[in-house]
Structures are given as structure tokens and as C-alpha cells.
Scaffold this motif. Structure first.
Motif, PDB file in Angstrom:
ATOM      1  N   SER A 120      -2.808  10.607  -6.725  1.00 17.15           N
ATOM      2  CA  SER A 120      -1.502  10.649  -6.058  1.00 17.15           C
ATOM      3  C   SER A 120      -1.206   9.367  -5.276  1.00 17.15           C
ATOM      4  N   ALA A 121      -2.060   8.344  -5.432  1.00 12.53           N
ATOM      5  CA  ALA A 121      -1.832   7.076  -4.734  1.00 12.53           C
ATOM      6  C   ALA A 121      -0.572   6.404  -5.270  1.00 12.53           C
ATOM      7  N   ASP A 122       0.122   5.706  -4.399  1.00 13.97           N
ATOM      8  CA  ASP A 122       1.297   4.938  -4.813  1.00 13.97           C
ATOM      9  C   ASP A 122       0.832   3.607  -5.389  1.00 13.97           C
ATOM     10  N   VAL A 123       1.464   3.191  -6.494  1.00 17.04           N
ATOM     11  CA  VAL A 123       1.108   1.908  -7.088  1.00 17.04           C
ATOM     12  C   VAL A 123       1.610   0.774  -6.209  1.00 17.04           C
ATOM     13  N   GLY A 124       0.913  -0.352  -6.292  1.00 13.57           N
ATOM     14  CA  GLY A 124       1.295  -1.529  -5.529  1.00 13.57           C
ATOM     15  C   GLY A 124       0.304  -1.827  -4.421  1.00 13.57           C
ATOM     16  N   PRO A 125       0.630  -2.815  -3.593  1.00 11.75           N
ATOM     17  CA  PRO A 125      -0.258  -3.192  -2.498  1.00 11.75           C
ATOM     18  C   PRO A 125      -0.402  -2.062  -1.478  1.00 11.75           C
ATOM     19  N   THR A 126      -1.588  -1.935  -0.906  1.00 11.59           N
ATOM     20  CA  THR A 126      -1.833  -0.934   0.131  1.00 11.59           C
ATOM     21  C   THR A 126      -1.657  -1.592   1.489  1.00 11.59           C
ATOM     22  N   SER A 147      -6.024  -4.774   2.050  1.00  8.47           N
ATOM     23  CA  SER A 147      -5.964  -5.881   1.095  1.00  8.47           C
ATOM     24  C   SER A 147      -6.137  -5.417  -0.346  1.00  8.47           C
ATOM     25  N   SER A 148      -6.020  -4.114  -0.593  1.00  9.64           N
ATOM     26  CA  SER A 148      -6.195  -3.560  -1.936  1.00  9.64           C
ATOM     27  C   SER A 148      -4.863  -3.426  -2.657  1.00  9.64           C
ATOM     28  N   VAL A 149      -4.961  -3.309  -3.972  1.00 11.25           N
ATOM     29  CA  VAL A 149      -3.785  -3.077  -4.812  1.00 11.25           C
ATOM     30  C   VAL A 149      -4.116  -1.925  -5.751  1.00 11.25           C
ATOM     31  N   VAL A 150      -3.187  -0.968  -5.885  1.00  3.60           N
ATOM     32  CA  VAL A 150      -3.373   0.174  -6.775  1.00  3.60           C
ATOM     33  C   VAL A 150      -2.576  -0.070  -8.054  1.00  3.60           C
ATOM     34  N   TYR A 151      -3.234   0.123  -9.181  1.00  7.60           N
ATOM     35  CA  TYR A 151      -2.614  -0.037 -10.496  1.00  7.60           C
ATOM     36  C   TYR A 151      -2.656   1.290 -11.233  1.00  7.60           C
ATOM     37  N   MET A 183      -5.402   5.957 -12.376  1.00  5.88           N
ATOM     38  CA  MET A 183      -5.108   5.120 -11.223  1.00  5.88           C
ATOM     39  C   MET A 183      -6.383   4.381 -10.827  1.00  5.88           C
ATOM     40  N   ILE A 184      -6.273   3.057 -10.678  1.00  6.00           N
ATOM     41  CA  ILE A 184      -7.418   2.281 -10.223  1.00  6.00           C
ATOM     42  C   ILE A 184      -6.996   1.410  -9.048  1.00  6.00           C
ATOM     43  N   LYS A 185      -7.986   1.035  -8.260  1.00  7.60           N
ATOM     44  CA  LYS A 185      -7.725   0.230  -7.071  1.00  7.60           C
ATOM     45  C   LYS A 185      -8.596  -1.005  -7.120  1.00  7.60           C
ATOM     46  N   LYS A 186      -7.972  -2.166  -6.889  1.00  8.93           N
ATOM     47  CA  LYS A 186      -8.713  -3.419  -6.814  1.00  8.93           C
ATOM     48  C   LYS A 186      -8.705  -3.859  -5.358  1.00  8.93           C
ATOM     49  N   ALA A 187      -9.881  -3.916  -4.763  1.00  6.01           N
ATOM     50  CA  ALA A 187     -10.004  -4.330  -3.370  1.00  6.01           C
ATOM     51  C   ALA A 187      -9.857  -5.840  -3.267  1.00  6.01           C
ATOM     52  N   GLY A 188      -9.524  -6.304  -2.084  1.00  6.83           N
ATOM     53  CA  GLY A 188      -9.340  -7.729  -1.847  1.00  6.83           C
ATOM     54  C   GLY A 188     -10.564  -8.557  -2.203  1.00  6.83           C
ATOM     55  N   GLU A 189     -11.752  -7.987  -2.035  1.00  6.43           N
ATOM     56  CA  GLU A 189     -12.974  -8.724  -2.359  1.00  6.43           C
ATOM     57  C   GLU A 189     -13.370  -8.596  -3.827  1.00  6.43           C
ATOM     58  N   GLY A 190     -12.539  -7.934  -4.638  1.00  5.27           N
ATOM     59  CA  GLY A 190     -12.754  -7.885  -6.079  1.00  5.27           C
ATOM     60  C   GLY A 190     -13.314  -6.592  -6.633  1.00  5.27           C
ATOM     61  N   LEU A 191     -13.747  -5.663  -5.791  1.00  4.49           N
ATOM     62  CA  LEU A 191     -14.290  -4.392  -6.272  1.00  4.49           C
ATOM     63  C   LEU A 191     -13.179  -3.571  -6.931  1.00  4.49           C
ATOM     64  N   VAL A 192     -13.452  -3.047  -8.117  1.00  6.10           N
ATOM     65  CA  VAL A 192     -12.493  -2.207  -8.830  1.00  6.10           C
ATOM     66  C   VAL A 192     -13.065  -0.802  -8.917  1.00  6.10           C
ATOM     67  N   SER A 193     -12.283   0.203  -8.508  1.00  4.88           N
ATOM     68  CA  SER A 193     -12.739   1.585  -8.525  1.00  4.88           C
ATOM     69  C   SER A 193     -11.569   2.511  -8.852  1.00  4.88           C
ATOM     70  N   GLN A 194     -11.894   3.775  -9.091  1.00  2.96           N
ATOM     71  CA  GLN A 194     -10.847   4.745  -9.358  1.00  2.96           C
ATOM     72  C   GLN A 194     -10.114   5.067  -8.066  1.00  2.96           C
ATOM     73  N   ALA A 195      -8.795   5.137  -8.137  1.00  4.28           N
ATOM     74  CA  ALA A 195      -7.971   5.510  -6.980  1.00  4.28           C
ATOM     75  C   ALA A 195      -7.576   6.976  -7.118  1.00  4.28           C
TER      76      ALA A 195
END
Length: 70
Positions: A20-26, A29-33, A5-17
Motif C-alpha cells: 500500500s506504499a505510495d510510489v515516488g520519493p519518501t 532518502s528512499s524511493v518506492v517503485y 512494490m520495491i523500495k530503493k534506499a538512498g544508500e542503494g539497498l533494494v527491498s520489497q516495499a
């Protein structure tokens, strides 16, 4: 094969999520993939580096590792 699971923040930072995070927009302004079918020898850092050069399709939050490793 694993899922990462990874998370892309609205400002472009990509990190591990959190796994148990749900995929999709949070609620922010982040999105979990979910990156699926990641081989055992591939690290989280490798997945994040590959994702940074990948342009996901709109409303697609589950991505196969083979799409990132091209």
C-alpha cells in the motif's frame, strides 16, 4: 500478472516495499517503485535482482516488468 512494490534506499539497498506504499520519493532518502505486469512465476527476489541492474528514468516510478527483463 501482478504488481510488486520495491523500495530503493538512498544508500542503494533494494527491498520489497509494503503493497500500500505510495510510489515516488519518501519522506526519507528512499524511493518506492511499482513494477507492473510481473508474470506469476517471477519471485520478488527475481524482481529485486533485475531492478538492481536497471537505471530508471528521472521521476518515473511505475516500471513495466518487460523493461527489467531485457
Amino acid at each position: 500478472m501482478a504488481s510488486i512494490m520495491i523500495k530503493k534506499a538512498g544508500e542503494g539497498l533494494v527491498s520489497q516495499a509494503h503493497r500500500s506504499a505510495d510510489v515516488g520519493p519518501t519522506s526519507g532518502s528512499s524511493v518506492v517503485y511499482e513494477i507492473q505486469n510481473v508474470p506469476g512465476g517471477v519471485s520478488v527476489d527475481d524482481v529485486i535482482a533485475a531492478f538492481k541492474t536497471y537505471q530508471p528514468a528521472d521521476k518515473v516510478y511505475e516500471i513495466d516488468w518487460s523493461a527489467l527483463s531485457k
